[in-house]
Enzyme design. Structure first.
Site, PDB file in Angstrom:
ATOM      1  N   ARG A  81      -5.565   0.927 -12.943  1.00 34.43           N
ATOM      2  CA  ARG A  81      -4.196   1.237 -12.529  1.00 34.43           C
ATOM      3  C   ARG A  81      -3.391  -0.001 -12.147  1.00 34.43           C
ATOM      4  O   ARG A  81      -3.849  -0.845 -11.366  1.00 34.43           O
ATOM      5  CB  ARG A  81      -4.218   2.221 -11.359  1.00 34.43           C
ATOM      6  CG  ARG A  81      -2.848   2.715 -10.936  1.00 34.43           C
ATOM      7  CD  ARG A  81      -2.972   3.742  -9.848  1.00 34.43           C
ATOM      8  NE  ARG A  81      -3.484   5.002 -10.353  1.00 34.43           N
ATOM      9  CZ  ARG A  81      -4.243   5.823  -9.630  1.00 34.43           C
ATOM     10  NH1 ARG A  81      -4.601   5.499  -8.412  1.00 34.43           N
ATOM     11  NH2 ARG A  81      -4.654   6.963 -10.148  1.00 34.43           N
ATOM     12  N   TYR A 104     -11.782 -10.289  -1.126  1.00 38.15           N
ATOM     13  CA  TYR A 104     -12.561  -9.058  -0.945  1.00 38.15           C
ATOM     14  C   TYR A 104     -14.003  -9.414  -0.641  1.00 38.15           C
ATOM     15  O   TYR A 104     -14.541 -10.377  -1.183  1.00 38.15           O
ATOM     16  CB  TYR A 104     -12.567  -8.210  -2.223  1.00 38.15           C
ATOM     17  CG  TYR A 104     -11.244  -7.667  -2.686  1.00 38.15           C
ATOM     18  CD1 TYR A 104     -10.037  -8.001  -2.071  1.00 38.15           C
ATOM     19  CD2 TYR A 104     -11.188  -6.804  -3.779  1.00 38.15           C
ATOM     20  CE1 TYR A 104      -8.834  -7.491  -2.524  1.00 38.15           C
ATOM     21  CE2 TYR A 104      -9.980  -6.281  -4.238  1.00 38.15           C
ATOM     22  CZ  TYR A 104      -8.807  -6.636  -3.602  1.00 38.15           C
ATOM     23  OH  TYR A 104      -7.621  -6.130  -4.055  1.00 38.15           O
ATOM     24  N   ARG A 114     -14.321   2.090   4.585  1.00 39.06           N
ATOM     25  CA  ARG A 114     -13.092   1.310   4.757  1.00 39.06           C
ATOM     26  C   ARG A 114     -11.851   2.183   4.870  1.00 39.06           C
ATOM     27  O   ARG A 114     -11.028   2.004   5.750  1.00 39.06           O
ATOM     28  CB  ARG A 114     -12.916   0.337   3.598  1.00 39.06           C
ATOM     29  CG  ARG A 114     -11.732  -0.614   3.792  1.00 39.06           C
ATOM     30  CD  ARG A 114     -11.429  -1.386   2.526  1.00 39.06           C
ATOM     31  NE  ARG A 114     -10.691  -0.575   1.572  1.00 39.06           N
ATOM     32  CZ  ARG A 114     -10.711  -0.766   0.251  1.00 39.06           C
ATOM     33  NH1 ARG A 114     -11.494  -1.699  -0.252  1.00 39.06           N
ATOM     34  NH2 ARG A 114      -9.986  -0.014  -0.552  1.00 39.06           N
ATOM     35  N   ASN A 121       0.834  -1.215   0.000  1.00 39.07           N
ATOM     36  CA  ASN A 121       0.000   0.000   0.000  1.00 39.07           C
ATOM     37  C   ASN A 121       0.861   1.255   0.000  1.00 39.07           C
ATOM     38  O   ASN A 121       0.552   2.245  -0.675  1.00 39.07           O
ATOM     39  CB  ASN A 121      -0.910   0.012   1.224  1.00 39.07           C
ATOM     40  CG  ASN A 121      -2.048  -0.995   1.132  1.00 39.07           C
ATOM     41  OD1 ASN A 121      -2.230  -1.642   0.100  1.00 39.07           O
ATOM     42  ND2 ASN A 121      -2.802  -1.141   2.193  1.00 39.07           N
ATOM     43  N   HIS A 173     -15.124  -4.433   0.655  1.00 34.36           N
ATOM     44  CA  HIS A 173     -15.229  -3.818  -0.667  1.00 34.36           C
ATOM     45  C   HIS A 173     -16.678  -3.593  -1.105  1.00 34.36           C
ATOM     46  O   HIS A 173     -16.930  -3.013  -2.160  1.00 34.36           O
ATOM     47  CB  HIS A 173     -14.506  -4.717  -1.685  1.00 34.36           C
ATOM     48  CG  HIS A 173     -14.147  -4.050  -2.963  1.00 34.36           C
ATOM     49  ND1 HIS A 173     -14.792  -4.312  -4.156  1.00 34.36           N
ATOM     50  CD2 HIS A 173     -13.207  -3.119  -3.251  1.00 34.36           C
ATOM     51  CE1 HIS A 173     -14.250  -3.591  -5.120  1.00 34.36           C
ATOM     52  NE2 HIS A 173     -13.289  -2.848  -4.598  1.00 34.36           N
ATOM     53  N   ARG A 190     -10.517  -5.651 -13.970  1.00 36.11           N
ATOM     54  CA  ARG A 190      -9.283  -6.339 -13.598  1.00 36.11           C
ATOM     55  C   ARG A 190      -9.557  -7.841 -13.663  1.00 36.11           C
ATOM     56  O   ARG A 190     -10.064  -8.420 -12.705  1.00 36.11           O
ATOM     57  CB  ARG A 190      -8.838  -5.981 -12.177  1.00 36.11           C
ATOM     58  CG  ARG A 190      -8.554  -4.506 -11.932  1.00 36.11           C
ATOM     59  CD  ARG A 190      -8.046  -4.295 -10.509  1.00 36.11           C
ATOM     60  NE  ARG A 190      -8.041  -2.895 -10.125  1.00 36.11           N
ATOM     61  CZ  ARG A 190      -7.035  -2.059 -10.346  1.00 36.11           C
ATOM     62  NH1 ARG A 190      -5.966  -2.482 -10.977  1.00 36.11           N
ATOM     63  NH2 ARG A 190      -7.102  -0.800  -9.937  1.00 36.11           N
ATOM     64  N   HIS A 242     -16.013   1.453 -14.853  1.00 33.02           N
ATOM     65  CA  HIS A 242     -15.814   0.777 -13.572  1.00 33.02           C
ATOM     66  C   HIS A 242     -17.027  -0.069 -13.193  1.00 33.02           C
ATOM     67  O   HIS A 242     -17.013  -0.779 -12.194  1.00 33.02           O
ATOM     68  CB  HIS A 242     -15.530   1.836 -12.498  1.00 33.02           C
ATOM     69  CG  HIS A 242     -14.977   1.307 -11.222  1.00 33.02           C
ATOM     70  ND1 HIS A 242     -15.679   1.353 -10.045  1.00 33.02           N
ATOM     71  CD2 HIS A 242     -13.796   0.714 -10.930  1.00 33.02           C
ATOM     72  CE1 HIS A 242     -14.958   0.822  -9.071  1.00 33.02           C
ATOM     73  NE2 HIS A 242     -13.811   0.428  -9.580  1.00 33.02           N
TER      74      HIS A 242
END
Length: 687
Positions: free
Chosen positions: A405, A468, A564, A49, A592, A375, A435
């Site tokens: 990303r 997640y 979160r 992170n 998530h 993804r 998205h």
């Protein structure tokens, strides 16, 4: 009601709030209740992170400073003030990180027979094996680079491991070389298994840095290495694409190559490196002491992951459960015609989503399959199934967001696989990331077309679905299916904004409808009715929504936020946010799910979404927000996905008005409540 002006009195700074989330992750590594290897894993997550935080967030702030640009953020803090505050917080946290590693985790692992051997840990019994391994496997791929007038300082790749070596003596050409750079080979692992007969333990790994440092003088015959110090430079890795491009994939490939050599934003180096060498490196990378991190231990803990088979040192194994409705030998289409199905990952298996696609790929009645991919990766089973469907003659359309990303290269590979199979591949809308998480299957039944839809809060990635928490809705409800059909038309065509009946979607209706729903809750409160808002999301930064929540609090609406990571809203301030409570859950799984709940005068409106309450999601991305219309499923999400998390006193942190997060305390074991653990236990009871 107040008009909430932009200032640090009304909004927390986004970057400082994001780093506070990373601190909560780091705190998991300190929690002695957790299994030892899981604590190590949280250290690794913190390190990863932190890398991204520097590559994107710190890099962005430094760029603003370089350009002398004024940041127009709701908190109104000057960029240099934010950078100074972050530098202090990160330096403190890195010190804590290595304190946990060196004083707690590594000694405890050694007591369990697990060794991570660093340079200072090398013993005489290790040296013959190290010498042999270095000569055979390491030295042939090393390229020492002297630093002299004919060899300027090399361009070093983002986050690559390197050594700076101080030297005495003359080289083969009679030159006196004072320093050299030795890049660590990226083709070699950072940890190498040490044979049990050498280490005295079956679970021993030695750092590549230790092997290279042990034999660094071998690279400079006739000279003597007087010092060898590992270092790593982190660079700006954000990609900026012009909207005026002819081919998005080609433009992205060009940008990816430049990402490796962006502006330096952080220097990590072993703490015993002499000050003169450190200053030399700072000058080379145009960095100051503020961007320097002296490391007491292995540089780059994100490479510290191991393959130790020690289940007793990890979380108890949990296998996601396939819901009972899918365990019968029955067509997925027949099941979904009869009822809506809700999947709550990772407690529910992701397999039903794949099974639906597999059945559709082979079913002669299926005419078309459409899916968004954010993804997924070239090895994804979903990608292989879509390719198979295209080869089987189905009309397959994949809307692939190339700009997810750090997955850009992978997504280009996915696009190529699907195009070669005959699928129609669309890259979404330039300037707006796609998205949304949507699947649409069109099937001919009894002479008519029927649509089947999956909508999710998370990516179509089987690995993520095990780590997640996310919701996925499988439905044939006509209005929802028609809306998804129109959204795909919007993404692949050039028409006007799709007018939807059931779904809200960004960048068009989602933001305004959320404001309207909050205003309606205010009206209910002012009319003396029960008014409540519960929002569960990854981040809350959008100023207009925050101001609306402040107005709701003033009006007496009870607001619970389960956020979160980033939260720019300041809770529990008298006269502004008295009725707002904010909590964050950091546990075994990464939270998530995005769930929006409004009491709505007893009607209880509940939505799941792909969008967080951030400006980028609401104005710069294509997002879906879908209502849960089935009363049974609505009740389940409210109970398991919201109230359950509001009751958590094991993994919950509560945001204070001063910006600090306070860990929820529970002194009575009988009252202990972990939301994630309860959901796992409930699923296991239903097996």
């Amino acid at each position: 009601m107040q008009n909430f002006q932009h200032s640090s009195e009304t909004y927390f700074n986004r970057e400082l709030s994001l780093f506070e989330f990373n601190r909560r992750v780091l705190a998991q590594a300190q929690d002695s209740r957790l299994p030892l290897l899981e604590r190590l894993n949280f250290l690794i997550i913190f390190a990863r992170n932190l890398d991204e935080f520097f590559e994107i967030r710190i890099a962005g702030l430094m760029k603003q400073l370089d350009l002398n640009a004024i940041a127009r953020t709701p908190d109104a803090l000057p960029t240099e003030v934010v950078l100074q505050a972050l530098s202090q917080a990160v330096h403190e946290s890195v010190k804590t990180q290595y304190g946990i590693l060196n004083q707690a985790i590594l000694p405890a692992l050694q007591n369990q027979g697990i060794q991570f051997i660093q340079y200072q840990d090398i013993e005489e019994k290790h040296k013959p094996w190290i010498a042999n391994f270095f000569a055979k496997d390491v030295q042939p791929v090393l390229t020492p680079i002297s630093l002299d007038p004919s060899h300027p300082f090399p361009r070093l790749v983002n986050k690559s491991l390197n050594f700076i070596v101080s030297l005495e003596g003359k080289d083969a050409f009679g030159r006196e070389i004072a320093m050299a750079i030795v890049p660590a080979p990226r083709s070699l692992p950072r940890l190498i298994h040490l044979p049990a007969e050498v280490a005295g333990s079956a679970d021993a790994q030695i750092f590549l840095t230790a092997i290279i440092q042990q034999h660094i003088s071998d690279l400079f015959p006739g000279m003597r290495a007087t010092g060898c110090y590992a270092f790593r430079v982190t660079r700006n890795a954000d990609l900026i694409l012009s909207e005026d491009v002819d081919d998005l994939a080609v433009a992205l490939k060009d940008e990816l190559s430049s990402r490796r050599f962006g502006r330096a934003v952080r220097l990590e180096i072993e703490e015993d490196c002499p000050a003169g060498i450190i200053q030399y490196l700072l000058d080379e990378f145009d960095l100051s002491e503020q961007e320097l991190y002296r490391i007491h231990g292995p540089i780059n803990l994100s490479r510290l992951s191991s393959s130790f088979d020690r289940p007793e040192l990890k979380y108890p194994l949990f296998t996601p459960i396939i819901p009972k409705i899918f365990r019968k030998q029955q067509s997925m289409f027949d099941i979904l015609k009869a009822q809506d199905v809700l999947l709550h990952h990772p407690f529910d298996s992701f397999q039903p989503v794949i099974s639906l696609l597999k059945e559709a790929a082979k079913d002669p009645k299926v005419l078309a399959m459409k899916q968004t991919l954010y993804r997924s990766g070239p090895d994804s089973e979903i990608v292989q199934v879509l390719a198979e469907a295209a080869r089987n003659g189905k009309e397959v359309t994949a809307v692939i967001e190339l700009r997810a990303r750090f997955d850009e290269e992978s997504n280009i590979m996915v696009a190529n696989i699907l195009q070669e199979a005959g699928a129609v591949v669309v890259y979404g809308i330039v300037g707006y990331k796609t998205h949304a998480k949507m699947i649409l299957i069109v099937r001919r039944e009894s002479g008519q077309l029927r649509r089947y839809v999956h909508l999710g809060t998370g990516n179509y990635h089987a690995g993520n679905a095990r780590m997640y928490t996310d919701y996925g809705l499988m439905t044939t409800q006509p209005e929802v299916c028609e809306d998804v059909h129109r959204m795909f038309q919007e993404l692949t065509g050039m028409g006007k904004m799709a007018k939807l009946k059931a779904l809200l979607h960004a960048p068009f209706t989602l933001h305004s409808e959320l404001l309207r729903l909050i205003d309606q809750e205010i009206a209910f409160a002012q009319a003396g009715k029960t008014a409540r808002i519960i929002i569960k999301a990854n981040a809350l930064t959008e100023p207009q929504l925050i101001a609306a929540l402040y107005r709701a609090s003033e009006a007496g609406v009870k607001v619970d936020l389960i956020i979160r990571s980033i939260c720019c809203l300041i809770p529990q301030v008298k006269g502004m946010s008295d009725n707002i409570h904010v909590r964050s859950i950091v546990g075994r799984f990464l939270e998530h799910t995005r769930v929006y709940y409004f009491e709505h005068g007893g009607e209880k409106k509940l939505y799941c979404a792909s969008a967080d309450w951030m400006g980028r999601n609401l104005f710069s991305r294509v997002e879906t927000c879908f209502p849960i219309l089935d009363a049974r499923l609505k009740k389940r999400i409210f109970k398991d996905g919201l109230i359950n998390y509001l009751q958590d006193n094991q993994n919950a942190w509560e945001l204070q008005a001063d910006g600090h997060w306070k860990k929820a305390a529970c002194t009575d074991p009988a009252q202990a409540h972990s939301a994630q653990r309860l959901l796992m236990e409930q699923k296991l009871l239903k097996v």
